[in-house]
Design a protein around this motif. Structure first.
Motif, PDB file in Angstrom:
ATOM      1  N   LYS A  55       0.837  -1.203   0.000  1.00  0.00           N
ATOM      2  CA  LYS A  55       0.000   0.000   0.000  1.00  0.00           C
ATOM      3  C   LYS A  55       0.869   1.249   0.000  1.00  0.00           C
ATOM      4  O   LYS A  55       0.614   2.204  -0.741  1.00  0.00           O
ATOM      5  CB  LYS A  55      -0.911  -0.005   1.222  1.00  0.00           C
ATOM      6  CG  LYS A  55      -1.826   1.185   1.327  1.00  0.00           C
ATOM      7  CD  LYS A  55      -2.697   1.086   2.585  1.00  0.00           C
ATOM      8  CE  LYS A  55      -3.280   2.415   2.906  1.00  0.00           C
ATOM      9  NZ  LYS A  55      -2.715   3.069   4.072  1.00  0.00           N
ATOM     10  N   ASP A  56       1.912   1.243   0.824  1.00  0.00           N
ATOM     11  CA  ASP A  56       2.817   2.390   0.874  1.00  0.00           C
ATOM     12  C   ASP A  56       3.515   2.600  -0.466  1.00  0.00           C
ATOM     13  O   ASP A  56       3.666   3.739  -0.919  1.00  0.00           O
ATOM     14  CB  ASP A  56       3.862   2.209   1.985  1.00  0.00           C
ATOM     15  CG  ASP A  56       3.256   2.273   3.382  1.00  0.00           C
ATOM     16  OD1 ASP A  56       2.106   2.746   3.525  1.00  0.00           O
ATOM     17  OD2 ASP A  56       3.937   1.834   4.339  1.00  0.00           O
ATOM     18  N   ASP A  59       1.024   4.074  -2.891  1.00  0.00           N
ATOM     19  CA  ASP A  59       0.784   5.491  -2.592  1.00  0.00           C
ATOM     20  C   ASP A  59       1.971   6.356  -3.028  1.00  0.00           C
ATOM     21  O   ASP A  59       1.790   7.447  -3.563  1.00  0.00           O
ATOM     22  CB  ASP A  59       0.522   5.695  -1.104  1.00  0.00           C
ATOM     23  CG  ASP A  59      -0.801   5.073  -0.656  1.00  0.00           C
ATOM     24  OD1 ASP A  59      -1.637   4.735  -1.520  1.00  0.00           O
ATOM     25  OD2 ASP A  59      -0.976   4.916   0.570  1.00  0.00           O
ATOM     26  N   LYS A  62       1.891   6.791  -6.757  1.00  0.00           N
ATOM     27  CA  LYS A  62       0.867   7.767  -7.150  1.00  0.00           C
ATOM     28  C   LYS A  62       1.353   9.191  -6.933  1.00  0.00           C
ATOM     29  O   LYS A  62       1.062  10.074  -7.729  1.00  0.00           O
ATOM     30  CB  LYS A  62      -0.416   7.543  -6.355  1.00  0.00           C
ATOM     31  CG  LYS A  62      -1.236   6.378  -6.820  1.00  0.00           C
ATOM     32  CD  LYS A  62      -2.513   6.286  -6.018  1.00  0.00           C
ATOM     33  CE  LYS A  62      -3.368   5.124  -6.471  1.00  0.00           C
ATOM     34  NZ  LYS A  62      -4.609   5.023  -5.678  1.00  0.00           N
ATOM     35  N   ARG A  63       2.099   9.403  -5.843  1.00  0.00           N
ATOM     36  CA  ARG A  63       2.617  10.750  -5.570  1.00  0.00           C
ATOM     37  C   ARG A  63       3.670  11.149  -6.600  1.00  0.00           C
ATOM     38  O   ARG A  63       3.749  12.314  -6.994  1.00  0.00           O
ATOM     39  CB  ARG A  63       3.220  10.817  -4.158  1.00  0.00           C
ATOM     40  CG  ARG A  63       2.199  11.006  -3.070  1.00  0.00           C
ATOM     41  CD  ARG A  63       2.866  11.381  -1.762  1.00  0.00           C
ATOM     42  NE  ARG A  63       3.722  10.305  -1.259  1.00  0.00           N
ATOM     43  CZ  ARG A  63       3.322   9.304  -0.484  1.00  0.00           C
ATOM     44  NH1 ARG A  63       2.058   9.217  -0.133  1.00  0.00           N
ATOM     45  NH2 ARG A  63       4.161   8.389  -0.074  1.00  0.00           N
TER      46      ARG A  63
END
Length: 66
Positions: A55-56, A59, A62-63
């Motif tokens: 998940k990290d 994320d 995506k950033r």
């Protein structure tokens, strides 16, 4: 922290208790049950850790790539 991590830690705690009770009462079956619970808890916690890491990473990607 996700539910698998929490459940894994909980299972490890229950395993420690069962192991201690087994040792105190000279009950090898209870001691073995505690050992197995601890192992299962570690596996579940590791699974939760891997989910968090994925998940990290998602994320972070995506950033960096909006």
């Amino acid at each position: 922290m996700n539910k698998d991590q929490v459940k894994g830690v909980g299972e490890q705690v229950k395993g420690k208790i069962n192991e201690a009770v087994g040792k105190a009462t000279d009950n090898p079956g209870k001691e073995l049950k505690g050992d197995l619970q601890q192992g299962a808890g570690k596996v579940q916690q590791s699974y939760g850790d891997a989910k968090e890491d994925a998940k990290d990473a998602r994320d972070e990607a995506k950033r960096n790539n909006p």
